[in-house]
Every structure is written in C-alpha cells, then in structure tokens.
Design a protein around this motif. Structure first.
Motif, short mmCIF file in Angstrom:
data_model
loop_
_atom_site.label_atom_id
_atom_site.label_comp_id
_atom_site.label_asym_id
_atom_site.label_seq_id
_atom_site.Cartn_x
_atom_site.Cartn_y
_atom_site.Cartn_z
N VAL A 171 0.86 -1.18 0.00
CA VAL A 171 0.00 0.00 0.00
C VAL A 171 0.89 1.23 0.00
O VAL A 171 1.82 1.34 0.82
CB VAL A 171 -0.93 0.04 1.23
CG1 VAL A 171 -1.68 1.37 1.29
CG2 VAL A 171 -1.94 -1.11 1.16
N MET A 172 0.63 2.17 -0.93
CA MET A 172 1.41 3.40 -0.99
C MET A 172 0.49 4.59 -1.16
O MET A 172 -0.36 4.61 -2.06
CB MET A 172 2.42 3.38 -2.13
CG MET A 172 3.29 4.64 -2.18
SD MET A 172 4.64 4.56 -3.39
CE MET A 172 3.72 4.64 -4.92
N PHE A 173 0.65 5.59 -0.30
CA PHE A 173 -0.07 6.85 -0.39
C PHE A 173 0.95 7.98 -0.51
O PHE A 173 1.87 8.07 0.31
CB PHE A 173 -0.95 7.08 0.84
CG PHE A 173 -2.00 6.04 1.03
CD1 PHE A 173 -2.78 5.60 -0.03
CD2 PHE A 173 -2.22 5.50 2.28
CE1 PHE A 173 -3.75 4.63 0.15
CE2 PHE A 173 -3.19 4.53 2.47
CZ PHE A 173 -3.96 4.09 1.41
N GLU A 174 0.77 8.82 -1.51
CA GLU A 174 1.72 9.92 -1.72
C GLU A 174 0.98 11.17 -2.17
O GLU A 174 0.12 11.12 -3.05
CB GLU A 174 2.75 9.52 -2.78
CG GLU A 174 3.79 10.60 -3.05
CD GLU A 174 4.86 10.15 -4.03
OE1 GLU A 174 5.58 11.02 -4.55
OE2 GLU A 174 4.99 8.93 -4.27
N GLU A 175 1.28 12.28 -1.54
CA GLU A 175 0.69 13.58 -1.88
C GLU A 175 -0.83 13.54 -1.83
O GLU A 175 -1.51 13.73 -2.83
CB GLU A 175 1.18 14.04 -3.25
CG GLU A 175 2.66 14.38 -3.29
CD GLU A 175 3.09 15.02 -4.59
OE1 GLU A 175 2.60 16.12 -4.89
OE2 GLU A 175 3.89 14.39 -5.30
N LEU A 176 -1.36 13.32 -0.63
CA LEU A 176 -2.80 13.34 -0.39
C LEU A 176 -3.09 14.35 0.72
O LEU A 176 -3.41 13.97 1.85
CB LEU A 176 -3.30 11.94 0.00
CG LEU A 176 -2.97 10.80 -0.97
CD1 LEU A 176 -3.51 9.48 -0.42
CD2 LEU A 176 -3.56 11.06 -2.35
N PRO A 177 -3.02 15.64 0.44
CA PRO A 177 -3.15 16.66 1.48
C PRO A 177 -4.53 16.74 2.11
O PRO A 177 -4.67 17.25 3.22
CB PRO A 177 -2.81 17.96 0.74
CG PRO A 177 -3.09 17.68 -0.70
CD PRO A 177 -2.74 16.24 -0.89
N ALA A 178 -5.57 16.27 1.44
CA ALA A 178 -6.93 16.35 1.98
C ALA A 178 -7.25 15.23 2.96
O ALA A 178 -8.27 15.27 3.64
CB ALA A 178 -7.96 16.34 0.84
N THR A 179 -6.39 14.23 3.04
CA THR A 179 -6.60 13.12 3.96
C THR A 179 -6.03 13.46 5.33
O THR A 179 -4.84 13.73 5.47
CB THR A 179 -5.96 11.83 3.42
OG1 THR A 179 -6.63 11.43 2.22
CG2 THR A 179 -6.05 10.71 4.44
N LEU A 180 -6.90 13.41 6.35
CA LEU A 180 -6.50 13.73 7.72
C LEU A 180 -6.28 12.49 8.56
O LEU A 180 -5.46 12.48 9.47
CB LEU A 180 -7.56 14.62 8.39
CG LEU A 180 -7.94 15.90 7.64
CD1 LEU A 180 -9.01 16.66 8.42
CD2 LEU A 180 -6.74 16.78 7.39
N VAL A 181 -7.06 11.44 8.25
CA VAL A 181 -7.01 10.20 9.02
C VAL A 181 -7.06 9.02 8.06
O VAL A 181 -7.77 9.05 7.06
CB VAL A 181 -8.20 10.11 10.01
CG1 VAL A 181 -8.15 8.82 10.81
CG2 VAL A 181 -8.22 11.31 10.93
N LEU A 182 -6.31 7.98 8.38
CA LEU A 182 -6.35 6.77 7.56
C LEU A 182 -7.48 5.87 8.06
O LEU A 182 -7.59 5.62 9.26
CB LEU A 182 -5.02 6.02 7.65
CG LEU A 182 -3.83 6.74 7.02
CD1 LEU A 182 -2.56 5.96 7.30
CD2 LEU A 182 -4.02 6.91 5.53
#
Length: 237
Positions: A171-182
C-alpha cells in the motif's frame, strides 16, 4: 501519419482479431475509441495516454480478455457497466485525469484485479465503497490526488465494519493533502498479508489506525514528509 490516415486506421482496427497489445501514445491525440476496437476479443492490454479520451464508453465491457488497462480520460465520472464488468482485468492504472471526480461504483465486478494505481487525478474527491470488495487486490497505490479524502470508503459507525481486502501486500499513499485520518478498514482486512506500507508527502495525517499493531507480516514501513505522523511513529513508541 497524417490525421486522416490515422483516423482511418482505428476505424478498421477491428479486423485485427488476434491483436493482444494496443497503445495509443501521446502523439496519437485520440479523443474517442473507435467502435471497431470493442470487437477485439483477444486484446489483453490497452493503454491510452496523453490528453486523454473525452470519455470511456461502456462498450469496453465487451473486451472480455483485457488484463491490463491504462486510462487517461477527460470525463468527470466513470460510468457503471463499463470497467466494472472486466472480470479478467488484473492491472488498472487511472492517471492524469484532471476532471475526474468519481470512479465507477461497481468495482466489485473486477474479480481478478491485483494492482490498482490512481495517480495525478487532482479533482478526485472520493473512492467508491465497492473498492472494499476487491479481495484479490495485492497492490494499492494512490498518488498526487489533491482533493481525495481516503475516509470516504469508511462505513458509518452504525454499519458493520467490512475490511477492504484480504490479500493486500503493498500500500502506498503519496501527496494526499486532503486526507487527515487513515481509515481503519483499509488495513484491518490485511493484517495477515500486508508487507509494505508507504506514506509520503501527506502533511495532514496525524495518526495511524489502531490495527497497525496487528500487521503481523509487515516488513517495510516508510513515513516521509509527514511531520505530524512521524512524531507519533518513532521507534519505541
């Protein structure tokens, strides 16, 4: 090849019945897929890059052998009854779709999907809840989606908790500024399979889901350029 020559070629492409791999590159500047294309029952890989299609027609569901799809489109929403019907599809790239706000809601039809990559879709605001039904998925990468909040896949508190997948390894998340919580559901179903978890350039994520301590197979955890999260995930804490 001049434009009129190229246009004539796609319209006749349906006669290539044994064609397996097809790429429309940046130079093709193709806006619509020719109807003859959907007659290619043996086609296994299709890539459309560059400026993107005006829309991906539902007729794509007739490409029953398709295993790889790279899509760039100008539409705001992927319709039901199209991509979601590709039961043999194993790899799906959705990239550089600047207008795309929503994916199709019938992703549960992708019964063979192993790899999903969503990149550079700055208008994307949510993921469909049907993504939780992709139980064969091994790799999920979401990159450079400015407005996307991953919490949109989370069920309401009163609803029964359903894990995203039972087979995720990467799993990879990159440059997601709108995400506050996983979301908890993102990882909970893969506690026995997840091996690599990468989070980078997500400055507003502050904490990990509680189930992070139950990831028995986790070998590689990378947290980069996430100042709030990095403080809470130091070694020994």
């Amino acid at each position: 090849m001049e434009d009129f020559g190229f246009e004539a070629f796609p319209e006749r492409i349906g006669v290539l019945k044994h064609l397996r791999y097809l790429l429309f590159s940046n130079y093709a500047k193709i806006k619509r897929l020719p109807k003859s294309l959907f007659k290619l029952q043996n086609l296994q890989a299709l890539a459309v890059t560059g400026e993107g299609l005006e829309e991906l027609p539902k007729d794509v569901r007739h490409m029953i052998s398709l295993r790889f799809l790279f899509l760039t489109t100008q539409q705001k929403r992927l319709p039901e009854g199209g991509i979601g019907c590709l039961e043999c599809l194993q790899t799906l790239f959705i990239a550089d779709c600047e207008n795309l706000e929503n994916l199709c809601e019938d992703m549960q039809g992708l019964k063979s999907l192993r790899r999903l990559v969503i990149a550079a879709c700055d208008s994307l605001i949510s993921l469909p809840k049907s993504i939780k039904c992709l139980t064969t998925m091994e790799e999920l990468s979401i990159i450079s989606c400015e407005k996307l909040d991953l919490m949109t896949i989370e069920e309401e508190k009163e609803e029964k908790l359903q894990p995203l997948s039972s087979s995720l390894r990467i799993v990879m998340f990159e440059e997601l500024p709108a995400t506050l919580v996983l979301p908890e559901q993102l990882l909970q179903g893969s506690v026995e399979s997840l091996q690599t978890f990468i989070i980078t350039y997500c400055p507003n994520i502050r904490e990990m889901p509680d189930c992070i301590g139950n990831l028995n197979q986790l070998q590689n955890l990378e947290i980069t350029r996430c100042p709030s999260l990095s403080k809470r995930c130091r070694r020994g804490t």
